[in-house]
Scaffold this motif. Structure first.
Motif, PDB file in Angstrom:
ATOM      1  N   ASP A  24      78.933  29.440-107.898  1.00 35.46           N
ATOM      2  CA  ASP A  24      79.434  28.179-108.447  1.00 35.46           C
ATOM      3  C   ASP A  24      80.725  27.746-107.762  1.00 35.46           C
ATOM      4  OD1 ASP A  24      77.367  27.802-110.215  1.00 35.46           O
ATOM      5  OD2 ASP A  24      78.401  28.783-111.889  1.00 35.46           O
ATOM      6  N   ASP A  25      81.607  28.708-107.458  1.00 35.73           N
ATOM      7  CA  ASP A  25      82.902  28.394-106.853  1.00 35.73           C
ATOM      8  C   ASP A  25      82.772  27.981-105.388  1.00 35.73           C
ATOM      9  OD1 ASP A  25      84.089  28.956-109.246  1.00 35.73           O
ATOM     10  OD2 ASP A  25      84.685  30.992-108.694  1.00 35.73           O
ATOM     11  N   SER A  26      81.845  28.592-104.680  1.00 31.98           N
ATOM     12  CA  SER A  26      81.716  28.279-103.258  1.00 31.98           C
ATOM     13  C   SER A  26      80.857  27.029-103.074  1.00 31.98           C
ATOM     14  CB  SER A  26      81.094  29.468-102.512  1.00 31.98           C
ATOM     15  OG  SER A  26      79.755  29.631-102.918  1.00 31.98           O
ATOM     16  N   SER A  27      80.795  26.605-101.870  1.00 33.40           N
ATOM     17  CA  SER A  27      79.964  25.434-101.567  1.00 33.40           C
ATOM     18  C   SER A  27      78.589  25.915-101.137  1.00 33.40           C
ATOM     19  CB  SER A  27      80.620  24.603-100.470  1.00 33.40           C
ATOM     20  OG  SER A  27      80.774  25.400 -99.308  1.00 33.40           O
ATOM     21  N   ALA A  28      77.913  26.620-102.044  1.00 35.55           N
ATOM     22  CA  ALA A  28      76.605  27.182-101.729  1.00 35.55           C
ATOM     23  C   ALA A  28      75.531  26.109-101.855  1.00 35.55           C
ATOM     24  CB  ALA A  28      76.297  28.335-102.676  1.00 35.55           C
ATOM     25  N   ASP A  29      74.636  26.142-100.909  1.00 34.43           N
ATOM     26  CA  ASP A  29      73.524  25.208-100.966  1.00 34.43           C
ATOM     27  C   ASP A  29      72.328  25.886-101.642  1.00 34.43           C
ATOM     28  OD1 ASP A  29      73.013  27.024 -98.985  1.00 34.43           O
ATOM     29  OD2 ASP A  29      72.217  25.570 -97.557  1.00 34.43           O
ATOM     30  N   GLY A  30      71.219  25.190-101.691  1.00 36.13           N
ATOM     31  CA  GLY A  30      70.037  25.711-102.364  1.00 36.13           C
ATOM     32  C   GLY A  30      69.480  26.968-101.723  1.00 36.13           C
ATOM     33  N   GLY A  31      69.567  27.067-100.406  1.00 33.26           N
ATOM     34  CA  GLY A  31      69.063  28.251 -99.697  1.00 33.26           C
ATOM     35  C   GLY A  31      69.823  29.507-100.076  1.00 33.26           C
ATOM     36  N   THR A  32      71.137  29.361-100.250  1.00 38.06           N
ATOM     37  CA  THR A  32      71.954  30.508-100.653  1.00 38.06           C
ATOM     38  C   THR A  32      71.581  30.949-102.064  1.00 38.06           C
ATOM     39  OG1 THR A  32      73.745  29.640 -99.294  1.00 38.06           O
ATOM     40  CG2 THR A  32      74.307  31.353-100.882  1.00 38.06           C
ATOM     41  N   TRP A  33      71.360  30.002-102.948  1.00 36.34           N
ATOM     42  CA  TRP A  33      70.956  30.324-104.316  1.00 36.34           C
ATOM     43  C   TRP A  33      69.621  31.058-104.332  1.00 36.34           C
ATOM     44  CZ3 TRP A  33      73.025  29.951-109.119  1.00 36.34           C
ATOM     45  CH2 TRP A  33      74.256  29.289-109.231  1.00 36.34           C
ATOM     46  N   VAL A  34      68.662  30.558-103.569  1.00 40.07           N
ATOM     47  CA  VAL A  34      67.336  31.175-103.519  1.00 40.07           C
ATOM     48  C   VAL A  34      67.411  32.570-102.919  1.00 40.07           C
ATOM     49  CG1 VAL A  34      65.036  31.003-102.477  1.00 40.07           C
ATOM     50  CG2 VAL A  34      66.089  28.996-103.505  1.00 40.07           C
ATOM     51  N   ALA A  35      68.193  32.726-101.836  1.00 48.54           N
ATOM     52  CA  ALA A  35      68.318  34.032-101.186  1.00 48.54           C
ATOM     53  C   ALA A  35      68.941  35.049-102.129  1.00 48.54           C
ATOM     54  CB  ALA A  35      69.149  33.914 -99.907  1.00 48.54           C
ATOM     55  N   CYS A  36      70.008  34.663-102.812  1.00 45.81           N
ATOM     56  CA  CYS A  36      70.646  35.584-103.767  1.00 45.81           C
ATOM     57  C   CYS A  36      69.706  35.900-104.925  1.00 45.81           C
ATOM     58  CB  CYS A  36      71.950  35.001-104.287  1.00 45.81           C
ATOM     59  SG  CYS A  36      73.287  35.105-103.106  1.00 45.81           S
ATOM     60  N   GLY A  37      68.968  34.919-105.371  1.00 46.06           N
ATOM     61  CA  GLY A  37      68.009  35.149-106.452  1.00 46.06           C
ATOM     62  C   GLY A  37      66.899  36.098-106.049  1.00 46.06           C
ATOM     63  N   LEU A  38      66.368  35.914-104.841  1.00 51.04           N
ATOM     64  CA  LEU A  38      65.308  36.805-104.364  1.00 51.04           C
ATOM     65  C   LEU A  38      65.823  38.224-104.159  1.00 51.04           C
ATOM     66  CD1 LEU A  38      63.333  34.580-101.840  1.00 51.04           C
ATOM     67  CD2 LEU A  38      62.561  35.458-104.043  1.00 51.04           C
ATOM     68  N   ILE A  39      67.016  38.344-103.589  1.00 53.90           N
ATOM     69  CA  ILE A  39      67.589  39.675-103.386  1.00 53.90           C
ATOM     70  C   ILE A  39      67.837  40.352-104.728  1.00 53.90           C
ATOM     71  CG2 ILE A  39      69.653  40.893-102.599  1.00 53.90           C
ATOM     72  CD1 ILE A  39      69.697  38.956-100.221  1.00 53.90           C
ATOM     73  N   ALA A  40      68.351  39.596-105.702  1.00 55.84           N
ATOM     74  CA  ALA A  40      68.583  40.158-107.034  1.00 55.84           C
ATOM     75  C   ALA A  40      67.269  40.568-107.692  1.00 55.84           C
ATOM     76  CB  ALA A  40      69.328  39.159-107.907  1.00 55.84           C
ATOM     77  N   MET A  41      66.229  39.758-107.539  1.00 51.59           N
ATOM     78  CA  MET A  41      64.943  40.072-108.146  1.00 51.59           C
ATOM     79  C   MET A  41      64.308  41.301-107.498  1.00 51.59           C
ATOM     80  SD  MET A  41      61.561  37.705-108.627  1.00 51.59           S
ATOM     81  CE  MET A  41      61.185  37.665-106.898  1.00 51.59           C
ATOM     82  N   ILE A  42      64.283  41.339-106.181  1.00 51.31           N
ATOM     83  CA  ILE A  42      63.702  42.478-105.471  1.00 51.31           C
ATOM     84  C   ILE A  42      64.508  43.745-105.751  1.00 51.31           C
ATOM     85  CG2 ILE A  42      63.243  43.442-103.183  1.00 51.31           C
ATOM     86  CD1 ILE A  42      62.571  40.552-102.307  1.00 51.31           C
ATOM     87  N   GLY A  43      65.838  43.631-105.711  1.00 50.49           N
ATOM     88  CA  GLY A  43      66.683  44.787-106.011  1.00 50.49           C
ATOM     89  C   GLY A  43      66.508  45.268-107.440  1.00 50.49           C
ATOM     90  N   GLY A  44      66.360  44.332-108.367  1.00 55.15           N
ATOM     91  CA  GLY A  44      66.136  44.703-109.762  1.00 55.15           C
ATOM     92  C   GLY A  44      64.807  45.406-109.966  1.00 55.15           C
ATOM     93  N   ILE A  45      63.779  44.940-109.285  1.00 54.19           N
ATOM     94  CA  ILE A  45      62.466  45.586-109.389  1.00 54.19           C
ATOM     95  C   ILE A  45      62.514  46.981-108.797  1.00 54.19           C
ATOM     96  CG2 ILE A  45      60.089  45.505-108.534  1.00 54.19           C
ATOM     97  CD1 ILE A  45      60.255  42.434-108.831  1.00 54.19           C
ATOM     98  N   ILE A  46      63.112  47.108-107.631  1.00 52.62           N
ATOM     99  CA  ILE A  46      63.223  48.433-106.998  1.00 52.62           C
ATOM    100  C   ILE A  46      64.079  49.358-107.852  1.00 52.62           C
ATOM    101  CG2 ILE A  46      64.140  49.676-105.001  1.00 52.62           C
ATOM    102  CD1 ILE A  46      63.240  47.259-103.292  1.00 52.62           C
TER     103      ILE A  46
END
Length: 162
Positions: free
Chosen positions: A18-40
């Motif tokens: 939220d603080d940084s100037s993140a675009d949609g790709g950054t949000w999706v990448a962090c979400g996918l990494i969090a999801m994959i990491g959470g599953i593992i």
């Protein structure tokens, strides 16, 4: 930043995005990494938990299977010399199984105690922070499973049971 409760695990990542100037790709990448990491991470915790339960239950099963042979083994003491060896072998085996169960309890207490007040692996922003937080949750279970797995060999080697 360490999380205070499991509900706050990803709050620091959300604040950073939220603080940084993140675009949609950054949000999706962090979400996918969090999801994959959470599953593992969840799979690691489940596998380690099942391994701990199987190890503890196998020790209990060995103890329960050993008990019916006690009368036969102890009757060997009445026969004297060579017959008494069966009673001695039963006592050594039963004591070994009991000590294996005790070492499992000690291993769990020690491995969980190591991580109770341990500092986190570090803090970082974004995906690296997510991976570090997931590792902070998985590391105690991995350590406990490894300690439980080695409990039987420790007792066998210390008592010279084979």
């Amino acid at each position: 930043m360490t999380a205070d409760s499991p509900d706050d695990v990803f709050d620091s990542i959300k604040e950073d995005l939220d603080d940084s100037s993140a675009d949609g790709g950054t949000w999706v990448a962090c979400g996918l990494i969090a999801m994959i990491g959470g599953i593992i991470g969840g799979l690691v915790i489940i596998v380690c938990g099942v391994e701990i339960i199987v190890a503890a239950m196998s020790r209990l099963f060995k103890l329960l299977l050993c008990i019916p042979f006690a009368p036969v083994a102890f009757s060997g003491f009445a026969g004297g010399r060579d017959f008494s060896q069966s009673g001695i072998a039963w006592i050594r085996t039963f004591t070994g199984y009991c000590l294996e169960a005790l070492v499992i309890v000690l291993a769990l207490a020690i491995s969980c105690g190591l991580f109770a007040d341990a500092p986190s692996l570090g803090t970082a922003d974004g995906a690296v922070g997510t991976i570090l937080q997931i590792c902070n949750y998985c590391l105690p279970m991995i350590t406990a499973a490894a300690c439980v797995k080695g409990a039987d060999t420790i007792v066998r080697r210390c008592l010279g049971l084979g």
